[in-house]
Design a protein around this motif. Structure first.
Motif, PDB file in Angstrom:
ATOM      1  N   VAL A  99      27.874   6.853  -2.887  1.00 49.30           N
ATOM      2  CA  VAL A  99      28.544   5.690  -2.301  1.00 49.30           C
ATOM      3  C   VAL A  99      27.528   4.868  -1.516  1.00 49.30           C
ATOM      4  CG1 VAL A  99      30.140   5.084  -0.425  1.00 49.30           C
ATOM      5  CG2 VAL A  99      30.888   6.597  -2.261  1.00 49.30           C
ATOM      6  N   VAL A 100      26.483   5.544  -1.058  1.00 52.00           N
ATOM      7  CA  VAL A 100      25.556   4.849  -0.171  1.00 52.00           C
ATOM      8  C   VAL A 100      24.108   5.028  -0.639  1.00 52.00           C
ATOM      9  CG1 VAL A 100      25.254   6.717   1.529  1.00 52.00           C
ATOM     10  CG2 VAL A 100      25.197   4.332   2.285  1.00 52.00           C
ATOM     11  N   TYR A 101      23.293   4.014  -0.398  1.00 55.14           N
ATOM     12  CA  TYR A 101      21.867   4.041  -0.744  1.00 55.14           C
ATOM     13  C   TYR A 101      21.097   3.801   0.538  1.00 55.14           C
ATOM     14  CZ  TYR A 101      23.535   4.098  -5.489  1.00 55.14           C
ATOM     15  OH  TYR A 101      24.165   4.489  -6.647  1.00 55.14           O
ATOM     16  N   HIS A 102      20.168   4.704   0.857  1.00 56.03           N
ATOM     17  CA  HIS A 102      19.508   4.536   2.163  1.00 56.03           C
ATOM     18  C   HIS A 102      18.056   4.087   2.012  1.00 56.03           C
ATOM     19  CE1 HIS A 102      17.650   8.636   2.021  1.00 56.03           C
ATOM     20  NE2 HIS A 102      18.742   8.919   1.347  1.00 56.03           N
ATOM     21  N   TYR A 103      17.556   3.479   3.061  1.00 57.66           N
ATOM     22  CA  TYR A 103      16.242   2.822   3.023  1.00 57.66           C
ATOM     23  C   TYR A 103      15.367   3.308   4.162  1.00 57.66           C
ATOM     24  CZ  TYR A 103      18.333   0.054  -0.631  1.00 57.66           C
ATOM     25  OH  TYR A 103      18.914  -0.308  -1.816  1.00 57.66           O
ATOM     26  N   GLU A 104      14.071   3.012   4.018  1.00 56.31           N
ATOM     27  CA  GLU A 104      13.060   3.523   4.943  1.00 56.31           C
ATOM     28  C   GLU A 104      13.243   3.009   6.371  1.00 56.31           C
ATOM     29  OE1 GLU A 104       8.998   2.583   3.732  1.00 56.31           O
ATOM     30  OE2 GLU A 104       9.138   4.404   2.508  1.00 56.31           O
ATOM     31  N   ASP A 105      13.452   1.691   6.439  1.00 56.53           N
ATOM     32  CA  ASP A 105      13.591   1.108   7.777  1.00 56.53           C
ATOM     33  C   ASP A 105      14.410  -0.188   7.703  1.00 56.53           C
ATOM     34  OD1 ASP A 105      11.881  -0.872   6.771  1.00 56.53           O
ATOM     35  OD2 ASP A 105      10.099   0.046   7.671  1.00 56.53           O
ATOM     36  N   ALA A 106      14.598  -0.804   8.823  1.00 52.83           N
ATOM     37  CA  ALA A 106      15.454  -1.993   8.893  1.00 52.83           C
ATOM     38  C   ALA A 106      14.887  -3.147   8.063  1.00 52.83           C
ATOM     39  CB  ALA A 106      15.627  -2.422  10.344  1.00 52.83           C
ATOM     40  N   ASP A 107      13.566  -3.287   8.035  1.00 53.13           N
ATOM     41  CA  ASP A 107      12.952  -4.384   7.271  1.00 53.13           C
ATOM     42  C   ASP A 107      13.262  -4.258   5.786  1.00 53.13           C
ATOM     43  OD1 ASP A 107      11.946  -5.436   9.515  1.00 53.13           O
ATOM     44  OD2 ASP A 107       9.821  -4.958   9.116  1.00 53.13           O
ATOM     45  N   GLN A 108      13.143  -3.000   5.290  1.00 53.07           N
ATOM     46  CA  GLN A 108      13.396  -2.778   3.865  1.00 53.07           C
ATOM     47  C   GLN A 108      14.852  -3.099   3.522  1.00 53.07           C
ATOM     48  OE1 GLN A 108      13.124   1.249   2.323  1.00 53.07           O
ATOM     49  NE2 GLN A 108      11.582   0.576   0.831  1.00 53.07           N
ATOM     50  N   LEU A 109      15.762  -2.636   4.368  1.00 54.26           N
ATOM     51  CA  LEU A 109      17.187  -2.896   4.141  1.00 54.26           C
ATOM     52  C   LEU A 109      17.466  -4.399   4.190  1.00 54.26           C
ATOM     53  CD1 LEU A 109      20.024  -1.735   3.737  1.00 54.26           C
ATOM     54  CD2 LEU A 109      20.255  -1.613   6.213  1.00 54.26           C
ATOM     55  N   GLN A 110      16.837  -5.053   5.165  1.00 59.20           N
ATOM     56  CA  GLN A 110      17.001  -6.509   5.292  1.00 59.20           C
ATOM     57  C   GLN A 110      16.571  -7.215   3.998  1.00 59.20           C
ATOM     58  OE1 GLN A 110      17.070  -8.349   8.860  1.00 59.20           O
ATOM     59  NE2 GLN A 110      17.953  -9.888   7.497  1.00 59.20           N
ATOM     60  N   SER A 111      15.441  -6.758   3.424  1.00 60.42           N
ATOM     61  CA  SER A 111      14.943  -7.368   2.183  1.00 60.42           C
ATOM     62  C   SER A 111      15.922  -7.181   1.038  1.00 60.42           C
ATOM     63  CB  SER A 111      13.602  -6.752   1.768  1.00 60.42           C
ATOM     64  OG  SER A 111      12.707  -6.789   2.823  1.00 60.42           O
ATOM     65  N   VAL A 112      16.609  -6.021   1.024  1.00 58.09           N
ATOM     66  CA  VAL A 112      17.609  -5.785  -0.023  1.00 58.09           C
ATOM     67  C   VAL A 112      18.778  -6.749   0.173  1.00 58.09           C
ATOM     68  CG1 VAL A 112      19.305  -4.132  -0.934  1.00 58.09           C
ATOM     69  CG2 VAL A 112      16.966  -3.382  -0.432  1.00 58.09           C
ATOM     70  N   TYR A 113      19.266  -6.839   1.414  1.00 61.36           N
ATOM     71  CA  TYR A 113      20.386  -7.745   1.692  1.00 61.36           C
ATOM     72  C   TYR A 113      20.018  -9.195   1.408  1.00 61.36           C
ATOM     73  CZ  TYR A 113      23.295  -4.063   3.738  1.00 61.36           C
ATOM     74  OH  TYR A 113      24.059  -2.951   3.927  1.00 61.36           O
ATOM     75  N   ASP A 114      18.771  -9.559   1.677  1.00 60.48           N
ATOM     76  CA  ASP A 114      18.339 -10.941   1.436  1.00 60.48           C
ATOM     77  C   ASP A 114      18.064 -11.214  -0.042  1.00 60.48           C
ATOM     78  OD1 ASP A 114      18.554 -11.318   4.110  1.00 60.48           O
ATOM     79  OD2 ASP A 114      16.385 -11.297   4.543  1.00 60.48           O
ATOM     80  N   GLY A 115      18.056 -10.156  -0.838  1.00 56.49           N
ATOM     81  CA  GLY A 115      17.828 -10.341  -2.269  1.00 56.49           C
ATOM     82  C   GLY A 115      16.347 -10.379  -2.635  1.00 56.49           C
ATOM     83  N   ASP A 116      15.440 -10.109  -1.691  1.00 55.02           N
ATOM     84  CA  ASP A 116      14.010 -10.098  -2.012  1.00 55.02           C
ATOM     85  C   ASP A 116      13.617  -8.793  -2.697  1.00 55.02           C
ATOM     86  OD1 ASP A 116      13.868 -12.547  -0.788  1.00 55.02           O
ATOM     87  OD2 ASP A 116      13.423 -11.682   1.194  1.00 55.02           O
ATOM     88  N   LEU A 117      14.359  -7.731  -2.398  1.00 53.79           N
ATOM     89  CA  LEU A 117      14.144  -6.440  -3.067  1.00 53.79           C
ATOM     90  C   LEU A 117      15.408  -6.093  -3.844  1.00 53.79           C
ATOM     91  CD1 LEU A 117      12.609  -3.801  -0.583  1.00 53.79           C
ATOM     92  CD2 LEU A 117      11.627  -4.617  -2.728  1.00 53.79           C
ATOM     93  N   GLU A 118      15.222  -5.530  -5.059  1.00 51.89           N
ATOM     94  CA  GLU A 118      16.382  -5.059  -5.821  1.00 51.89           C
ATOM     95  C   GLU A 118      16.866  -3.752  -5.213  1.00 51.89           C
ATOM     96  OE1 GLU A 118      18.038  -5.907  -8.765  1.00 51.89           O
ATOM     97  OE2 GLU A 118      17.084  -7.884  -8.738  1.00 51.89           O
ATOM     98  N   GLY A 119      18.145  -3.628  -4.979  1.00 50.33           N
ATOM     99  CA  GLY A 119      18.623  -2.350  -4.454  1.00 50.33           C
ATOM    100  C   GLY A 119      20.117  -2.379  -4.217  1.00 50.33           C
ATOM    101  N   PHE A 120      20.708  -1.210  -4.148  1.00 52.92           N
ATOM    102  CA  PHE A 120      22.134  -1.100  -3.863  1.00 52.92           C
ATOM    103  C   PHE A 120      22.310  -0.666  -2.410  1.00 52.92           C
ATOM    104  CE2 PHE A 120      21.569  -0.318  -8.383  1.00 52.92           C
ATOM    105  CZ  PHE A 120      22.471  -1.224  -8.913  1.00 52.92           C
ATOM    106  N   GLY A 121      23.457  -0.955  -1.843  1.00 52.62           N
ATOM    107  CA  GLY A 121      23.706  -0.556  -0.465  1.00 52.62           C
ATOM    108  C   GLY A 121      24.914   0.357  -0.373  1.00 52.62           C
TER     109      GLY A 121
END
Ligand SMILES: *Cc1c(COP(=O)(O)O)cnc(C)c1O
Length: 394
Positions: free
Chosen positions: A30-52
């Motif tokens: 259900v959840v995908y976790h990331y290294e730090d806040a910057d990485q997660l931010q990049s996913v939310y901003d669409g700069d990195l491909e990823g699921f949340g």
């Protein structure tokens, strides 16, 4: 082996290895976790491909949606929990207060209930039209009509929609055209190529093919619109489960083979019913006696579908004898399964209509609908032959 975990509830990772799995992985997380806040931010901003979070999207729905979009020629597509949630998501995404809708008068039962009951209750007036009679389109599709819902081949009379005329009527007033392509499949007809805006499927049926999951697909030409609909799917919780997407992808591998065999069987079965003493009338667009045979031949490729319906001679007693005689053919209110199934619309899908309303749609009391499966044709024929014989002796 030393336990590398500090606690059983802390998740480990699969050890890296050289082999790539052949089969796509099921990703139930259900959840995908990331290294730090910057990485997660990049996913939310669409700069990195990823699921949340899985309600917003997950690998299994993305993979399956991209395959179905390829089949339908869609620029973007999304999976939903069921066929009905694909239709709900469309209406919930595009309707604004004051809009009205239009829909074909012969639709899948729940779709008809949504457009003639639930949406009017929320203030969206609905006008219906006869999809096989273009004269009725202009009266139903007017300025203020925001969405139009239709199917290509109707259930259970198998009438064919005058698609080119329907597209014209929608374009004339700027209405979005949503096509439920479940019966016809992208092998038979690709609505987006011919001017529809959105196409949906009950993936539950022929595309997955084994009656073991509910799933929907919605695809379109406008990816901005699809983004908006995806957002509503996440908000309203209409999302598909990873397991169902994973199972459906497996089923989809054999879709072409299954559909070819089922259509072939259906054509032979329609010809068989057509020549039988106990059959009053057979409905199949592949028969030259069908009112839309010409239209179907010019519109639909590779066959005339896997659904056949016919009117059994006699009364309820003959129908009961026939159904009892179909010992190994399940009475099943679904379609597109590997196995052949029968239903009587008057007591199943169309039981909520009055007898007069049914007759107006052409649905006689003893109309039997067959969803033709992929069994050997001789087996299907033998079973129906003995059921018809039983009805004949009643
Ligand atoms: C089954 C069906 C639906 C609804 O799909 P679900 O997956 O059961 O929600 C919609 N349209 C048609 C034509 C169907 O056969």
């Amino acid at each position: 082996m030393k336990n590398p975990h500090s606690s059983v509830v802390r998740r480990g990772t699969i050890s890296p290895n050289l082999g790539e799995p052949l089969v796509p992985a099921l990703s139930p997380s259900v959840v995908y976790h990331y290294e730090d806040a910057d990485q997660l931010q990049s996913v939310y901003d669409g700069d990195l491909e990823g699921f949340g979070y899985a309600r917003e999207g997950h690998p299994n729905s993305d993979t399956l949606a991209s395959k179905l979009s390829w089949m339908e020629g869609a620029n973007a597509g999304v999976m939903t929990a069921s066929g009905m949630s694909a239709i709900s998501a469309t209406f919930m995404s595009v309707l604004q207060a004051g809009d009205s809708i239009a829909a074909a008068s012969q639709l899948y039962g729940r779709s008809l209930k949504m457009v003639t009951g639930d949406l009017p209750r929320m203030g969206f007036a609905c006008r219906t039209f006869d999809a096989s009679d273009p004269v009725t389109f202009k009266r139903a599709i007017t300025h203020g009509t925001r969405v139009v819902l239709a199917e290509i081949v109707s259930n259970p009379m198998l009438r064919v929609t005058h698609f080119a005329e329907l597209v014209k009527a929608c374009k004339a007033v700027g209405a979005l055209l949503l096509i439920d392509n479940t019966f016809t499949t992208p092998t038979g007809f690709r609505p987006l190529d011919q001017g529809a805006d959105l196409v949906m499927h009950s993936v539950t049926k022929m595309l997955s093919g084994h009656s073991d999951l509910n799933l929907g697909y919605l695809g379109g030409t406008d990816s901005v619109l699809l983004d908006k609909i995806s957002d509503v799917i996440a908000t309203m919780g209409l999302n598909a489960s990873p397991y169902n997407c994973w199972m459906a992808e497996r089923g989809l591998n054999t879709f072409d083979l299954r559909f070819r065999q089922a259509q072939d069987n259906a054509h032979k079965l329609a010809t068989f019913f057509d020549g039988h003493d106990m059959v009053e009338q057979t409905h199949y667009p592949g028969l030259s006696s069908h009112p839309d045979h010409q239209l179907a031949s010019s519109m639909i490729s590779a066959g005339y579908g896997a659904m056949v319906s016919f009117v059994l001679k006699g009364e309820r007693a003959q129908a009961n004898a026939f159904l009892r005689g179909c010992k190994n053919i399940p009475y099943g209110p679904t379609l597109g399964d590997v196995s052949t199934m029968v239903i009587m619309p008057a007591v199943s899908s169309h039981r909520k209509l009055s007898r007069d309303e049914r007759l107006k749609l052409g649905i006689k009391d003893n109309l039997i609908r067959v969803s033709v499966g992929i069994e050997d044709f001789e087996l299907i024929k033998r079973e129906f032959e003995s059921a018809l014989e039983l009805a004949g002796r009643t």
